[in-house]
Design a protein around this motif. Structure first.
Motif, PDB file in Angstrom:
ATOM      1  N   ARG A 136      -2.615  -2.275  11.826  1.00 57.33           N
ATOM      2  CA  ARG A 136      -3.539  -1.286  12.389  1.00 57.33           C
ATOM      3  C   ARG A 136      -4.629  -1.948  13.225  1.00 57.33           C
ATOM      4  NH1 ARG A 136      -2.919   3.760  10.177  1.00 57.33           N
ATOM      5  NH2 ARG A 136      -1.437   3.892   8.454  1.00 57.33           N
ATOM      6  N   ARG A 137      -5.002  -3.155  12.880  1.00 59.89           N
ATOM      7  CA  ARG A 137      -6.047  -3.851  13.641  1.00 59.89           C
ATOM      8  C   ARG A 137      -5.506  -4.454  14.925  1.00 59.89           C
ATOM      9  NH1 ARG A 137      -7.386  -9.012  13.438  1.00 59.89           N
ATOM     10  NH2 ARG A 137      -6.233  -9.354  11.503  1.00 59.89           N
ATOM     11  N   THR A 138      -4.304  -5.029  14.872  1.00 58.74           N
ATOM     12  CA  THR A 138      -3.759  -5.718  16.048  1.00 58.74           C
ATOM     13  C   THR A 138      -2.949  -4.807  16.955  1.00 58.74           C
ATOM     14  OG1 THR A 138      -1.696  -6.352  14.919  1.00 58.74           O
ATOM     15  CG2 THR A 138      -3.579  -7.858  14.714  1.00 58.74           C
ATOM     16  N   GLY A 139      -2.489  -3.675  16.415  1.00 63.71           N
ATOM     17  CA  GLY A 139      -1.648  -2.789  17.213  1.00 63.71           C
ATOM     18  C   GLY A 139      -0.223  -3.277  17.330  1.00 63.71           C
ATOM     19  N   ARG A 140       0.166  -4.262  16.521  1.00 63.80           N
ATOM     20  CA  ARG A 140       1.546  -4.773  16.540  1.00 63.80           C
ATOM     21  C   ARG A 140       2.153  -4.636  15.147  1.00 63.80           C
ATOM     22  NH1 ARG A 140       3.086  -6.542  21.269  1.00 63.80           N
ATOM     23  NH2 ARG A 140       1.491  -7.185  22.769  1.00 63.80           N
ATOM     24  N   LEU A 141       3.392  -4.163  15.098  1.00 65.64           N
ATOM     25  CA  LEU A 141       4.071  -3.985  13.814  1.00 65.64           C
ATOM     26  C   LEU A 141       4.293  -5.351  13.185  1.00 65.64           C
ATOM     27  CD1 LEU A 141       5.342  -2.024  11.831  1.00 65.64           C
ATOM     28  CD2 LEU A 141       7.515  -2.295  13.056  1.00 65.64           C
ATOM     29  N   THR A 142       3.534  -5.626  12.144  1.00 65.68           N
ATOM     30  CA  THR A 142       3.494  -6.953  11.549  1.00 65.68           C
ATOM     31  C   THR A 142       4.187  -6.942  10.186  1.00 65.68           C
ATOM     32  OG1 THR A 142       1.398  -7.418  12.681  1.00 65.68           O
ATOM     33  CG2 THR A 142       1.986  -8.832  10.812  1.00 65.68           C
ATOM     34  N   LYS A 143       5.100  -7.893  10.000  1.00 67.03           N
ATOM     35  CA  LYS A 143       5.855  -8.004   8.754  1.00 67.03           C
ATOM     36  C   LYS A 143       5.634  -9.378   8.134  1.00 67.03           C
ATOM     37  CE  LYS A 143       9.475  -5.056  10.725  1.00 67.03           C
ATOM     38  NZ  LYS A 143      10.941  -4.903  10.968  1.00 67.03           N
ATOM     39  N   GLY A 144       6.101  -9.540   6.912  1.00 61.22           N
ATOM     40  CA  GLY A 144       5.946 -10.807   6.216  1.00 61.22           C
ATOM     41  C   GLY A 144       7.231 -11.614   6.183  1.00 61.22           C
ATOM     42  N   ILE A 145       7.111 -12.870   5.762  1.00 65.32           N
ATOM     43  CA  ILE A 145       8.283 -13.722   5.573  1.00 65.32           C
ATOM     44  C   ILE A 145       8.244 -14.317   4.170  1.00 65.32           C
ATOM     45  CG2 ILE A 145       8.505 -14.290   8.015  1.00 65.32           C
ATOM     46  CD1 ILE A 145       7.293 -17.053   7.349  1.00 65.32           C
ATOM     47  N   ARG A 146       9.409 -14.761   3.711  1.00 70.63           N
ATOM     48  CA  ARG A 146       9.517 -15.368   2.387  1.00 70.63           C
ATOM     49  C   ARG A 146      10.286 -16.669   2.478  1.00 70.63           C
ATOM     50  NH1 ARG A 146      11.259  -9.680  -0.658  1.00 70.63           N
ATOM     51  NH2 ARG A 146       9.460  -8.488   0.142  1.00 70.63           N
ATOM     52  N   PHE A 147       9.728 -17.687   1.852  1.00 75.57           N
ATOM     53  CA  PHE A 147      10.411 -18.970   1.716  1.00 75.57           C
ATOM     54  C   PHE A 147      10.995 -19.029   0.304  1.00 75.57           C
ATOM     55  CE2 PHE A 147       7.339 -20.002   5.043  1.00 75.57           C
ATOM     56  CZ  PHE A 147       8.106 -20.747   5.925  1.00 75.57           C
ATOM     57  N   VAL A 148      12.272 -19.323   0.213  1.00 77.77           N
ATOM     58  CA  VAL A 148      12.916 -19.499  -1.090  1.00 77.77           C
ATOM     59  C   VAL A 148      13.400 -20.937  -1.188  1.00 77.77           C
ATOM     60  CG1 VAL A 148      14.766 -18.750  -2.628  1.00 77.77           C
ATOM     61  CG2 VAL A 148      13.628 -17.087  -1.136  1.00 77.77           C
ATOM     62  N   ASP A 149      12.823 -21.680  -2.125  1.00 74.85           N
ATOM     63  CA  ASP A 149      13.158 -23.095  -2.317  1.00 74.85           C
ATOM     64  C   ASP A 149      14.124 -23.212  -3.497  1.00 74.85           C
ATOM     65  OD1 ASP A 149      13.267 -25.805  -2.740  1.00 74.85           O
ATOM     66  OD2 ASP A 149      11.099 -26.122  -2.654  1.00 74.85           O
ATOM     67  N   LEU A 150      15.350 -23.646  -3.202  1.00 71.37           N
ATOM     68  CA  LEU A 150      16.371 -23.797  -4.249  1.00 71.37           C
ATOM     69  C   LEU A 150      16.455 -25.222  -4.782  1.00 71.37           C
ATOM     70  CD1 LEU A 150      19.317 -21.629  -2.821  1.00 71.37           C
ATOM     71  CD2 LEU A 150      17.541 -20.972  -4.455  1.00 71.37           C
ATOM     72  N   GLY A 151      15.537 -26.075  -4.363  1.00 71.48           N
ATOM     73  CA  GLY A 151      15.562 -27.466  -4.791  1.00 71.48           C
ATOM     74  C   GLY A 151      15.502 -27.620  -6.303  1.00 71.48           C
ATOM     75  N   ALA A 152      16.445 -28.374  -6.875  1.00 69.27           N
ATOM     76  CA  ALA A 152      16.522 -28.695  -8.306  1.00 69.27           C
ATOM     77  C   ALA A 152      16.738 -27.475  -9.191  1.00 69.27           C
ATOM     78  CB  ALA A 152      15.266 -29.442  -8.764  1.00 69.27           C
TER      79      ALA A 152
END
Length: 314
Positions: A197-213
Motif C-alpha cells: 500500500r505504501r509503494t504501490g507495487r504488489l509485494t510478496k515474500g520469499i522463503r529460503f529452505v536449507d536442507l543441509g545436514a
C-alpha cells in the motif's frame, strides 16, 4: 555494509509521488494507503513487481462483481475490504465465485481471531514474541531454525528455514490452540500489505529452505500433518503472499531427480520452487537480488551481510 531496515520504516524515496489526500486505512498496520497513486520506482533491473493500480484497472470488472457479492455479508466493510484486498483473491482464484467464497472465509476468520484490531509488525515471530504459542514453538528449536525479517523496506518479507534445527518431536507436543502457524502468516501479511500500500507495487515474500545436514529421521508425522493442515487452511486466507521458495544444500541425487520430473510438474509450482547454489552460481544469485539487496543478503547465500543468525525484526 548496510544494516537491514525494519518493517516500520516508512520514508518514501525522493522520486516517489507523495499522497495528497490520505485514504481511509483498512487496518492499524497501514501507515500510508497510496496504492492507486504513482508507484515507487523499481529498485533495480531485476525487480518486476507490477503496479497495483494497473492490476486493479486490468481486473476492475471482476473486482466489482466480487464486491457486489461481499456487500451481502454482514461482516463486509468497504474500507477494510477494498479493491486491493479483493484483487488478491481474483489473482489467486481467477473466477468470481471462488474468489468470493475465499474472501468471505477470510473475513470471518479475521473477525474470529480479531486480527483487524492490532498492528503486530513490531512483534515478529521469535523467542521474545508476546504470543505464548510462538514462544513455546521457538523454545523447541535452534535459534536459527526459523527467522522472519524485512531487510529491505521497499521489498518483501524474507523467511529463513533450517530444517535441521527444528525438533519436530518437541514441536508436536504443542497444543492445537497454541499452534503458531496463523501468527507467522498474519505477521507476514501485515508487513507485505503495508509495503504494497505504501509503494504501490504488489509485494510478496520469499522463503529460503536449507536442507543441509537434515535427516528424514527427524520427521514427526504428527508435526508434518498439523503443518500441512494449517497450510491448507491459510492458502485461501492469505493469497498472493509468496513470490518464490529457494532451496539450498540439496544432495546431488535429489537435484538430479528434480531436474528429471520438473517438466512434468505444474507450471505454477515450478515457477515458485528453485533449487539453487547462489554462492557458486551467479545466475542463481541474481534470482535472489530480485527480492533482497546484496548488502542484506547473508554471506552463506552469496551476499555481503555477515551477521548470523540473521536479525529477526519487525
Amino acid at each position: 555494509m548496510s544494516t537491514p531496515e525494519t518493517a516500520t520504516t516508512t520514508a518514501a524515496p525522493a522520486t516517489a509521488t507523495a499522497a495528497t489526500t490520505p485514504s481511509p486505512s483498512p487496518g492499524p498496520w497501514v501507515d500510508e494507503n497510496r496504492y492507486m497513486e504513482e508507484p515507487f520506482p523499481l529498485v533495480n533491473d531485476l525487480d518486476d513487481r507490477p503496479a497495483v493500480r494497473d492490476l486493479i484497472e486490468q481486473h476492475k470488472e471482476k473486482i466489482q462483481k466480487v464486491r457486489t457479492n461481499l456487500e451481502q455479508d454482514p461482516l463486509y466493510d468497504p474500507i477494510k475490504h477494498d479493491a486491493l484486498w479483493i484483487m488478491r483473491y481474483i489473482l489467486s482464484h481467477k473466477k468470481v465465485d471462488k474468489a468470493t467464497t475465499a474472501a468471505k472465509k477470510f473475513i470471518l476468520y479475521r473477525k474470529q481471531k480479531q486480527l483487524d484490531e492490532a498492528d503486530i509488525r513490531n512483534d515478529p515471530p521469535g523467542l521474545n514474541c508476546k504470543v505464548e504459542g510462538v514462544r513455546k514453538w521457538w523454545a523447541c528449536n535452534d535459534n536459527d531454525a526459523l527467522i522472519f525479517c524485512h531487510p529491505d523496506q521497499d521489498r518483501g518479507v524474507v523467511m529463513f528455514l533450517k530444517l535441521k534445527g527444528i525438533d519436530q518431536n518437541k514441536v508436536a507436543q504443542i497444543q492445537d490452540d497454541e499452534w503458531p502457524f496463523w501468527y507467522f502468516m498474519e505477521w507476514m501479511f501485515q508487513v507485505l500489505d503495508a509495503t504494497t500500500r505504501r509503494t504501490g507495487r504488489l509485494t510478496k515474500g520469499i522463503r529460503f529452505v536449507d536442507l543441509g545436514a537434515f535427516s528424514l529421521r527427524q520427521n514427526n508425522r504428527e508435526c508434518i500433518n498439523r503443518n500441512a493442515k494449517n497450510a491448507r487452511e491459510c492458502q485461501d486466507h492469505y493469497p498472493q503472499m509468496l513470490a518464490s521458495v529457494y532451496v539450498i544444500h540439496v544432495i546431488a541425487i535429489f537435484q538430479g531427480a528434480y531436474r528429471l520430473i520438473k517438466p512434468l510438474l505444474p507450471k505454477r509450482f515450478v515457477e515458485k520452487l528453485n533449487i539453487i547454489n547462489p554462492v557458486k552460481n551467479k545466475k542463481e544469485k541474481a534470482l535472489l537480488l530480485k527480492h533482497i539487496s546484496e548488502e542484506n543478503l547473508p554471506i552463506r547465500f552469496g551476499g555481503l551481510f555477515e551477521e548470523w543468525p540473521y536479525p529477526s525484526h519487525g
